[in-house]
Design an enzyme around this catalytic site. Structure first.
Site, short mmCIF file in Angstrom:
data_model
loop_
_atom_site.label_atom_id
_atom_site.label_comp_id
_atom_site.label_asym_id
_atom_site.label_seq_id
_atom_site.Cartn_x
_atom_site.Cartn_y
_atom_site.Cartn_z
N CYS A 53 0.96 -1.27 -0.01
CA CYS A 53 0.08 -0.09 0.15
C CYS A 53 0.97 1.34 -0.04
O CYS A 53 1.65 1.62 0.96
CB CYS A 53 -0.96 -0.05 1.23
SG CYS A 53 -1.75 1.44 1.51
N CYS A 56 0.33 3.41 2.93
CA CYS A 56 0.95 3.03 4.09
C CYS A 56 2.42 3.23 4.10
O CYS A 56 2.83 3.51 5.33
CB CYS A 56 0.77 1.40 4.08
SG CYS A 56 -1.06 1.00 4.28
N CYS A 178 -8.13 -2.31 40.73
CA CYS A 178 -7.64 -4.07 40.14
C CYS A 178 -7.99 -4.02 38.62
O CYS A 178 -8.93 -3.68 38.19
CB CYS A 178 -8.88 -4.89 40.85
SG CYS A 178 -8.99 -6.44 40.02
N CYS A 181 -10.48 -6.60 37.58
CA CYS A 181 -11.93 -5.88 37.49
C CYS A 181 -12.05 -4.96 36.30
O CYS A 181 -13.29 -4.99 35.88
CB CYS A 181 -11.87 -5.29 38.97
SG CYS A 181 -11.61 -6.12 40.33
#
Length: 428
Positions: A53, A56, A178, A181
């Site tokens: 590309c 890119c 956490c 969590c």
């Protein structure tokens, strides 16, 4: 000349030099993407590129420059989506380069559409970083209760909401700092939405509401407790042993809910409220039209109801509603579902949400109905729209008393006093 071989060399050449090994841009692949990006607390900017590309290759120097400037603050990575097309497909990559920012919610990355310069990328990175900080300050990221469907539980309201209800509960005890969590939070919120109306999900900040955390022996985070439906106390709590992604949480909770749910009642359609309770408040409702009591007396009718109860028990995990009506007692319903053309008993299943129905055409037996419902649960069968795109009119009728119909006895006419010879005779 072998052009295919040259093409492969071209791809390999540009793939290896677009971002050299000493670059601050991290090479991402299917084998490391989850551990480095999805399960990380870091913010990531990820470019999906193709070695051939041109855009890119033009972006590469600016992208590498942004990675150097953001080092230690925000991670910058790149995926060769031409080689690892599974990753490109997962995130809907349709063109190159595609730049995606994985911010506070890794489940919902955002496409970067700004300037393709180092400054533009760095500005976007700091905006994502600021959003993450604000979310954490507000408790939205570190607390599963950031979703309106997750109920925030405290030392003060825990007993009333959880122990004082008949609902089935899953409760997470978490700590805001956490990492596990934080990774669980979006899955917990998504599961709460998926289980809404069936299972309640709550969250307790155990660093603030330590009384409840101690009461339930919480020693690590996150700790998830299960409270079954019905009457309960603090001894009712059980450890959750399911997975930590939303689909696993939902499946585990529904399995537990199904274990405690009694078989559904097979209710007679006696009013509109009965009908709507079964069809509107459930994902699907199974409707049977049984023969008139004069054509099928109590023993006959009870045999059909026994079949329906058996099927209700078998498919109770589906949370469907189950109804029956006597033939001709609900004419609009029969017409809307095209029932009766092949006689009675007959059956159809309604989806109130989609305003569609599916008619059962097989034998009204345990095997026949089971095959029909099994195919239905797998998404098989051709549905039809409900006429008028609304539920049909339902008539109020008296509930069946469980007895046989009383056949009217015709009165015998006494002809003993009639002199047949005295009757006038018509000439032919």
């Amino acid at each position: 000349m072998n052009f295919k071989f040259l093409g492969i060399l071209f791809v390999l050449h540009y793939g290896s030099c677009l971002y050299p090994s000493n670059s601050d841009v991290v090479e991402l692949t299917p084998s490391n993407f989850d551990s480095l990006v999805k399960k990380s607390d870091d913010i990531w900017i990820v470019e999906f590129f193709a070695p051939w590309c041109g855009h890119c290759k033009s972006l590469a120097p600016e992208y590498a420059k942004s990675a150097k400037g953001l080092k230690g603050v925000v991670k910058v990575g790149a995926v060769n989506a031409d080689e690892h097309n599974s990753l490109g497909g997962e995130f809907g990559v349709r063109g190159f380069p595609t730049i995606t920012i994985f911010g506070a919610n890794k489940k919902k990355p955002e496409d970067y559409n700004g300037a393709r310069t180092a400054d533009g990328l760095i500005d976007a990175a700091f905006k994502a970083l600021k959003a993450k900080v604000n979310n954490q300050m507000d408790g939205k990221k570190s607390s599963s209760s950031g979703s309106s469907d997750v109920i925030e539980l405290t030392d003060d309201n825990f007993d009333k909401l959880v122990l004082g209800s008949d609902d089935l509960w899953l409760v997470e005890f978490y700590a805001p700092w956490c990492g596990h969590c934080q990774n669980l939070a979006p899955h917990w919120a998504q599961a709460a939405t998926g289980l809404k109306g069936k299972v309640k999900l709550g969250a307790v900040d155990a660093t603030v509401h330590s009384i409840k955390a101690q009461e339930y022996g919480v020693q690590g985070y996150p700790t998830i407790k299960y409270f079954p439906s019905g009457k309960k106390d603090k001894h009712s709590a059980q450890d959750y042993d399911g997975g930590r992604v939303s689909q696993d949480i939902v499946s585990w909770a529904l399995e537990k809910a199904a274990e405690s749910v009694p078989a559904p009642e097979i209710e007679q359609i006696t009013s509109e409220s009965v009908f709507k309770s079964a069809c509107v408040d459930h994902p699907l409702c199974v409707i049977s039209i049984l023969p008139n009591i004069y054509d099928c007396q109590s023993e006959c009718r009870n045999n059909y109801l026994k079949i329906l109860r058996t099927m209700g028990e078998k498919y109770k995990k589906k949370m469907w509603g189950w109804l029956w009506a006597e033939a001709s007692s609900q004419p609009e319903l029969e017409e809307a579902l095209e029932l009766g053309g092949f006689g009675f008993p007959a059956m159809a299943v309604i989806s109130h949400k989609k305003m569609k129905y599916l008619t059962f055409r097989g034998p009204f037996s345990s095997d026949g109905i089971n095959e029909f419902l099994r195919d239905l649960s797998y998404g098989k069968g051709s549905t039809a729209p409900i006429r008028g795109a609304e539920l049909p009119k339902i008539w109020d009728v008296e509930p069946w008393d469980g007895k046989d119909a009383i056949l009217e006895v015709e009165e015998d006419i006494d002809l003993s006093d009639v002199e047949l010879d005295e009757l006038p005779k018509d000439e032919l």
